[in-house]
Scaffold this active site. Structure first.
Site, PDB file in Angstrom:
ATOM      1  N   TYR A   1      80.964  80.183  32.198  1.00 65.11           N
ATOM      2  CA  TYR A   1      79.401  80.487  31.987  1.00 65.11           C
ATOM      3  C   TYR A   1      78.877  79.538  31.309  1.00 65.11           C
ATOM      4  O   TYR A   1      79.343  78.569  30.627  1.00 65.11           O
ATOM      5  CB  TYR A   1      79.174  81.724  31.354  1.00 65.11           C
ATOM      6  CG  TYR A   1      79.695  81.781  29.907  1.00 65.11           C
ATOM      7  CD1 TYR A   1      80.863  81.764  29.203  1.00 65.11           C
ATOM      8  CD2 TYR A   1      78.338  81.801  28.907  1.00 65.11           C
ATOM      9  CE1 TYR A   1      81.256  81.841  27.768  1.00 65.11           C
ATOM     10  CE2 TYR A   1      78.665  81.661  27.515  1.00 65.11           C
ATOM     11  CZ  TYR A   1      80.150  81.708  27.072  1.00 65.11           C
ATOM     12  OH  TYR A   1      80.272  81.743  25.742  1.00 65.11           O
TER      13      TYR A   1
ATOM     14  N   LYS B   1      84.460  76.680  28.918  1.00 66.58           N
ATOM     15  CA  LYS B   1      83.400  77.769  28.344  1.00 66.58           C
ATOM     16  C   LYS B   1      83.625  79.012  29.305  1.00 66.58           C
ATOM     17  O   LYS B   1      83.190  79.522  30.031  1.00 66.58           O
ATOM     18  CB  LYS B   1      82.058  77.333  28.306  1.00 66.58           C
ATOM     19  CG  LYS B   1      81.018  78.156  27.463  1.00 66.58           C
ATOM     20  CD  LYS B   1      79.855  77.390  27.223  1.00 66.58           C
ATOM     21  CE  LYS B   1      79.061  78.269  26.542  1.00 66.58           C
ATOM     22  NZ  LYS B   1      79.299  78.162  25.126  1.00 66.58           N
TER      23      LYS B   1
ATOM     24  N   GLU C   1      85.592  75.771  14.600  1.00 65.48           N
ATOM     25  CA  GLU C   1      84.117  76.141  15.051  1.00 65.48           C
ATOM     26  C   GLU C   1      83.758  77.420  14.671  1.00 65.48           C
ATOM     27  O   GLU C   1      84.317  78.040  14.053  1.00 65.48           O
ATOM     28  CB  GLU C   1      84.023  75.716  16.720  1.00 65.48           C
ATOM     29  CG  GLU C   1      84.661  76.483  17.555  1.00 65.48           C
ATOM     30  CD  GLU C   1      84.604  76.288  18.800  1.00 65.48           C
ATOM     31  OE1 GLU C   1      83.428  75.836  19.439  1.00 65.48           O
ATOM     32  OE2 GLU C   1      85.262  76.723  19.604  1.00 65.48           O
TER      33      GLU C   1
ATOM     34  N   LEU D   1      84.820  73.934  21.650  1.00 64.93           N
ATOM     35  CA  LEU D   1      83.757  74.044  22.765  1.00 64.93           C
ATOM     36  C   LEU D   1      82.946  72.664  22.350  1.00 64.93           C
ATOM     37  O   LEU D   1      82.225  73.201  21.323  1.00 64.93           O
ATOM     38  CB  LEU D   1      83.115  75.206  23.132  1.00 64.93           C
ATOM     39  CG  LEU D   1      82.360  75.451  24.618  1.00 64.93           C
ATOM     40  CD1 LEU D   1      81.031  74.718  24.322  1.00 64.93           C
ATOM     41  CD2 LEU D   1      83.252  75.053  25.651  1.00 64.93           C
TER      42      LEU D   1
HETATM   43  C1  LIG Z   1      78.766  77.861  23.715  1.00 67.51           C
HETATM   44  C2  LIG Z   1      79.589  77.586  22.642  1.00 67.51           C
HETATM   45  C3  LIG Z   1      79.368  76.795  21.415  1.00 67.51           C
HETATM   46  C4  LIG Z   1      77.970  76.127  21.496  1.00 67.51           C
HETATM   47  O1  LIG Z   1      77.673  75.377  22.447  1.00 67.51           O
HETATM   48  P1  LIG Z   1      76.034  74.766  22.843  1.00 67.51           P
HETATM   49  O2  LIG Z   1      76.297  74.132  24.174  1.00 67.51           O
HETATM   50  O3  LIG Z   1      75.606  74.085  21.709  1.00 67.51           O
HETATM   51  O4  LIG Z   1      75.304  76.092  23.179  1.00 67.51           O
HETATM   52  C5  LIG Z   1      80.009  76.264  20.509  1.00 67.51           C
HETATM   53  N1  LIG Z   1      81.138  77.031  20.555  1.00 67.51           N
HETATM   54  C6  LIG Z   1      81.444  78.111  21.375  1.00 67.51           C
HETATM   55  C7  LIG Z   1      82.789  78.775  21.190  1.00 67.51           C
HETATM   56  C8  LIG Z   1      80.826  78.175  22.448  1.00 67.51           C
HETATM   57  O5  LIG Z   1      81.280  79.332  23.316  1.00 67.51           O
END
Ligand SMILES: *Cc1c(COP(=O)(O)O)cnc(C)c1O
Length: 283
Positions: free
Chosen positions: A32, A146, A178, A202
């Protein structure tokens, strides 16, 4: 009532029908994206679409549309729903077949769905900062994808929520990776630290924007992991994502970060980030 994305069409929300044997529903077998919309305009859409295709490739899922077609569909969806400031969510699954772990054959079409949400920017968080809590990172070893499989993230975020915190700062052993749905940064003695973009995190699109902003304001960056102990000793901590943008973390498990207020570099990063936000076309 509004409109949804369903495969290659924009349809009324009620028209979307998902089968109980959709592999997204049964296995979380899909990926996603969330793209921010500012003043009716998609922000960093191309980067999100590129990451969507890259996630798909990593799980050997073929997206049956070109990147341009997808971009066009997202744009149409935002227009149809007259989104001002909010976001678009979209996902794709490996399609519908009788339940079996093994991939369906190539003739089974992937299922793409998407919707929008009006959602104001969390300005109060930007100004006052938020609280966070450490949670052990129990997710799999391909956090660079993702994936729709979000149990590890869901459990972490729920734990944070129950402790009255905005986000869980995940760590593998002593090392901070993270957030449950965000990236984490620390600033110490004028250097910004954040976990390197490998399989443990991610690689956020917002992260890339922030690293660019740091360069532009003369804040040196080191893409390397820091420990929980180092996190608590940072002058400033930040959490970022598409919807969180540059949010200061001012307290972790009861310990104040810096003086317990959003720091100077964080303010500068926020201001630099603001310069990149698309303005209304007819403003
Ligand atoms: C989506 C997400 C992010 C942040 O990504 P963006 O592209 O900045 O929205 C960071 N860590 C995880 C685990 C995520 O799913």
């Amino acid at each position: 009532m509004g409109y949804s994305l369903w495969n290659d069409r924009i349809v009324a929300d009620g028209e979307v029908v998902i089968d109980k044997e959709d592999r997204g529903y049964q296995f979380g077998d899909g990926i996603y994206e969330v793209v921010k919309v500012y003043n009716g305009q998609l922000f960093t859409a191309q980067e999100h679409i590129d990451r969507f295709y890259s996630s798909a490739e990593k799980i050997k899922l073929t997206i049956p549309y070109s990147k341009d077609k997808l971009h066009q569909l997202l744009h149409q969806l935002v227009e149809a729903n007259e989104v001002g400031t909010g976001h678009v969510y979209f996902q794709i699954t490996r399609g519908t077949t009788p339940r079996n772990h093994i991939f369906p054959d190539a003739t089974v079409p992937a299922v793409l769905t998407g919707n929008t949400k009006e959602n104001p920017r969390p300005i109060e968080n930007f100004e006052k900062g938020v609280k966070a809590t450490f949670v052990e990172d129990i997710r799999w070893l391909r956090c660079d994808i993702k994936s729709l499989n979000l149990l590890g993230a869901v459990l972490a975020k729920q734990e944070a929520h129950e402790k009255g915190c905005y986000e869980a700062i995940l760590h593998r052993g002593e090392k901070v990776t993270e957030g449950s749905s965000s990236n984490i940064y620390g600033i110490k003695d004028g250097v910004l630290y954040t976990h390197q973009a490998d399989n443990f995190i991610l690689n956020g699109i917002t992260r890339a924007v922030i690293l660019k902003c740091a360069e532009e304001i003369g804040l040196p960056v080191k893409e390397e992991a820091f420990t929980k102990v180092q996190a608590l000793e940072m002058d400033e901590l930040i959490v970022s994502s598409t919807t969180s943008e540059v949010t200061p973390i001012v307290e972790v498990d009861g310990t104040a970060i810096g003086n317990g207020q959003p720091g100077e570099w964080t303010r500068k990063l926020q201001a630099q980030f603001d310069t990149k936000i698309p303005q209304a076309i007819n403003a």
